[in-house]
Design an enzyme around this catalytic site. Structure first.
Site, mmCIF file in Angstrom:
data_model
loop_
_atom_site.group_PDB
_atom_site.id
_atom_site.type_symbol
_atom_site.label_atom_id
_atom_site.label_comp_id
_atom_site.label_asym_id
_atom_site.label_seq_id
_atom_site.Cartn_x
_atom_site.Cartn_y
_atom_site.Cartn_z
ATOM 1 N N GLY A 162 52.159 58.915 21.150
ATOM 2 C CA GLY A 162 51.979 57.811 20.200
ATOM 3 C C GLY A 162 53.135 56.831 20.176
ATOM 4 N N GLY A 216 54.035 54.838 22.702
ATOM 5 C CA GLY A 216 53.825 53.673 23.573
ATOM 6 C C GLY A 216 54.432 53.793 24.954
ATOM 7 N N ASP A 235 50.252 47.549 21.345
ATOM 8 C CA ASP A 235 51.347 48.301 21.994
ATOM 9 C C ASP A 235 52.098 47.423 22.985
ATOM 10 O OD1 ASP A 235 50.248 50.407 20.598
ATOM 11 O OD2 ASP A 235 50.151 51.783 22.301
#
Ligand code: MEV
Length: 325
Positions: free
Chosen positions: A111, A113, A160
Site C-alpha cells: 500500500g 506505492g 499513486d
C-alpha cells in the site's frame, strides 16, 4: 561514463482510497524516507555488438538480484513497459546501449506505492539520461507512470503516480479531460505512524473485488463512495484549518466505510485498535487494504506508546512521517 540518477518516494493515502477510483476526491501524501531509485548509465556498446538493440539494454533489479536484457523481459515486465513507452512517446527508433539499475526500499504490495515509485524513478532517470527533458517533468513522469500502472492494475485512479511524481501532498479527483490535482495548505503538520501488517496485498485484486461488489450492489457502493468523498472534502478543510482532532475523527469515519467495503482485515483491525487505545487521534488502513499498511495520527508525545502498542500488536515495521513539516 556518466550515470544519471532519479528517485521517487513512497506514498500514503490519507483519505478516500477506492472511492477515488470512482471519481470521488481523495488526499495522499509522499513518504520521503522510503524511496525507489534508478540509475541509468551508458553501457559498453562493443560488448553487445551484433546483437539487436534491445539486447544492449540491461536491467538490474538489485533487491531481487535479478538481471536481464530488454529483449529477454517477460511480456508483463513493468520496467520493460516503462522503457518502451518512453521510447515510443519520444519517437526514438532505437535505444543506445544502456545499463539500468533499480533499487527500492519501499516494501512491495504493502500500500506504499512501490509500483508507481519504481516506474517514476526509472522514467525520470531514463528521460534525463537520454536528454529528453520534455519527458522528465513531474506531469510527464506522472502521465507515463500512470500508463505503466494501467498495464498492471487495470483501473488505477492515478493518485499513486501523481503523489510520487510531484512529491507533494495532493487533493486529487479523477476526472476527464484532466484530473484535478491540487496542492493545499497544511496549517499544522500531521504526525503519523505508518505500521506494516506484514501481510502482502495485491492492489489489482482488491480493486477488482471492490468493483465486483459495486456491480452487484451499485446503489449501496455509490453511497459509500460518495460519503468517502465528503469525508475527503471535510478533511481538506480541517487540514487547512489546522484542526487535528477533526482530521483524526474523519480518519476513523473513513475506516468505518472501508470496513463496509470489506477491504479491512483482522491484522489491520488489530493495529488500528492498538493505536487508538494507546492514544492515537485517528487511525485507518492506507491504500488498497486487506493487508499492507495502516496509518495512525498522533500527538508527538503519544508517539512512543503508540509505536510500542503497534509493535506488540504485531506490526512488522513502524515508520514515522510528518506531513507538512
Ligand atoms: C491505491 O493506493 C489506492 C486505490 O484507491 C487504488 C487507486 O486509486 O488506483 C485502492
Amino acid at each position: 561514463m556518466t550515470t544519471t540518477e532519479a528517485s521517487a518516494p513512497g506514498k500514503i493515502i490519507l483519505f478516500g482510497e477506492h472511492a477515488v477510483v470512482y471519481g470521488q476526491p481523495a488526499i495522499a501524501a509522499p513518504v520521503s524516507q522510503v524511496r525507489a531509485r534508478a540509475w541509468v548509465a551508458d553501457a559498453d556498446a562493443a560488448a553487445s555488438a551484433g546483437a539487436d538493440a534491445d539486447s544492449a539494454v540491461c536491467i538490474h533489479l538489485t533487491n531481487l538480484d535479478y538481471h536481464y536484457t530488454l529483449s529477454e523481459a517477460p511480456a508483463d515486465d513493468p520496467f520493460a513497459a516503462a522503457i518502451r513507452l518512453l521510447q515510443q512517446e519520444a519517437r526514438l527508433e532505437s535505444l543506445p546501449s544502456l545499463s539500468i539499475t533499480i533499487h527500492s526500499d519501499i516494501p512491495i504490495a504493502s500500500g506504499l506505492g512501490s509500483g508507481a515509485a519504481t516506474a517514476a524513478a526509472l522514467l525520470r532517470a531514463l528521460a534525463l539520461h537520454l536528454g529528453l527533458s520534455d519527458f522528465a517533468g513531474d506531469a510527464q513522469v506522472s502521465r507515463l507512470a500512470f500508463a505503466v500502472e494501467q498495464l498492471h492494475h487495470g483501473t488505477p485512479s492515478g493518485i499513486d503516480n501523481t503523489v510520487v511524481a510531484y512529491e507533494k501532498p495532493v487533493y486529487f479527483v479523477r476526472q476527464q479531460p484532466e484530473n484535478r490535482i491540487e496542492p493545499f495548505t497544511i496549517a499544522r503538520s500531521l504526525s503519523l505512524l505508518i505500521a506494516d501488517t506484514g501481510v502482502s496485498s495485491s492492489t489489482k485484486t482488491v480493486v477488482g473485488d471492490v468493483r465486483r461488489q459495486w456491480q452487484a450492489e451499485p446503489a449501496r457502493f455509490d453511497a459509500l463512495f460518495a460519503r468517502c468523498g465528503q469525508i475527503a472534502d471535510q478533511a481538506r478543510q480541517a487540514i487547512e484549518a489546522g484542526d487535528i482532532a477533526q482530521v483524526g475523527a474523519l480518519m476513523n469515519q473513513n475506516q468505518e466505510l472501508l470496513r463496509q467495503m470489506t477491504v479491512s482485515s483482522p491484522a489491520l483491525e488489530r493495529l488500528i485498535a492498538a493505536a487508538l487505545s494507546a492514544g492515537a487521534i485517528g487511525a485507518k488502513l492506507s491504500g488498497a487494504g486487506r493487508g499492507g499498511n495502516m496509518i495512525a495520527l498522533i500527538n508527538e508525545v503519544a508517539a512512543p506508546p503508540v509505536r510500542a502498542a503497534l509493535l506488540s500488536a504485531g506490526a512488522r515495521a513502524v515508520l514515522a512521517s510528518i506531513i507538512g513539516a
